[in-house]
Design an enzyme around this catalytic site. Structure first.
Site, PDB file in Angstrom:
ATOM      1  N   CYS A   1     -28.442 -12.738 -35.738  1.00 28.47           N
ATOM      2  CA  CYS A   1     -27.294 -13.160 -34.916  1.00 28.47           C
ATOM      3  C   CYS A   1     -27.418 -14.623 -34.502  1.00 28.47           C
ATOM      4  CB  CYS A   1     -27.153 -12.266 -33.671  1.00 28.47           C
ATOM      5  SG  CYS A   1     -26.662 -10.561 -34.022  1.00 28.47           S
ATOM      6  N   ARG A   2     -28.199 -14.887 -33.473  1.00 21.22           N
ATOM      7  CA  ARG A   2     -28.226 -16.217 -32.873  1.00 21.22           C
ATOM      8  C   ARG A   2     -28.885 -17.279 -33.745  1.00 21.22           C
ATOM      9  NH1 ARG A   2     -31.101 -14.510 -27.503  1.00 21.22           N
ATOM     10  NH2 ARG A   2     -32.139 -13.197 -29.051  1.00 21.22           N
ATOM     11  N   SER A   3     -30.070 -17.006 -34.266  1.00 26.27           N
ATOM     12  CA  SER A   3     -30.762 -18.066 -35.021  1.00 26.27           C
ATOM     13  C   SER A   3     -30.083 -18.410 -36.339  1.00 26.27           C
ATOM     14  CB  SER A   3     -32.250 -17.751 -35.206  1.00 26.27           C
ATOM     15  OG  SER A   3     -32.456 -16.543 -35.880  1.00 26.27           O
TER      16      SER A   3
ATOM     17  N   ASP B   1     -28.260 -12.478 -26.398  1.00 26.74           N
ATOM     18  CA  ASP B   1     -28.163 -11.771 -27.670  1.00 26.74           C
ATOM     19  C   ASP B   1     -26.871 -10.954 -27.697  1.00 26.74           C
ATOM     20  OD1 ASP B   1     -28.530 -10.366 -30.023  1.00 26.74           O
ATOM     21  OD2 ASP B   1     -30.575  -9.738 -29.530  1.00 26.74           O
TER      22      ASP B   1
END
Length: 173
Positions: free
Chosen positions: A22-24, A136
């Protein structure tokens, strides 16, 4: 973390989140877009990784790919797990998304120099006052993915400005 021969060496950035779905990978895509748009592609090497092994070899979460695509992003990095030995050697900056990521990655560092490579995305959030991390979105809905992307765009923009502002003697310590 002073760069020598900066005309010949690339500035290497590694974005970290829990699972690298998701984020990275979104941060990887956003920073790559920003670097490309600034005409700095040949000066940067960008990657992302996750702390855990759960998603190694997988594409990013479908929802992150969809929300990213609406912003013109190609969020298609194949998930991999952080490798402390290799990644601390290979990257100038290791950018984590939250305090848990920060604690986990800094505990893996074996030297002070490696610990200093680990920075928080939240330290570069200038347009989202009060945000302490990039939450997240995995267990959330579309609004959570949009918020994560908003925060990451803010952080990447200001991180790139900070790096560019220090090119003459690149050190963010």
């Amino acid at each position: 973390m002073t760069r020598q021969n900066q005309d010949k060496e690339k500035i290497s950035l590694l974005f970290i989140c829990l699972g690298n779905i998701c984020r990275s990978p979104a941060a990887h895509a956003i920073m790559q877009r920003d670097v490309d748009d600034a005409g700095l592609t040949d000066r940067f090497s960008i990657d992302s990784a996750g702390i855990g092994p759960w998603h190694v070899g997988s594409l990013p979460d479908r929802r992150m790919r969809q929300h990213g695509a609406r912003r013109g992003l190609d969020v298609s990095h194949i998930a991999r797990q952080f490798d402390a030995g290799r990644d601390f050697r290979s990257f100038d900056y290791i950018v984590v998304m939250d305090d848990d990521n920060y604690r986990t990655i800094t505990k893996m560092a074996t030297t002070d120099a490696d610990r200093r490579k680990v920075i928080k995305m939240a330290d570069y959030l200038k347009d989202h006052h009060g945000a302490q991390s990039v939450p997240d979105p995995y267990y959330g809905d579309g609004a959570d993915f949009e918020l994560a992307l908003d925060l990451i765009e803010d952080g990447c923009s200001h991180l790139l400005q900070a790096i560019n502002g220090k090119e003459d003697n690149l050190a963010m310590d």
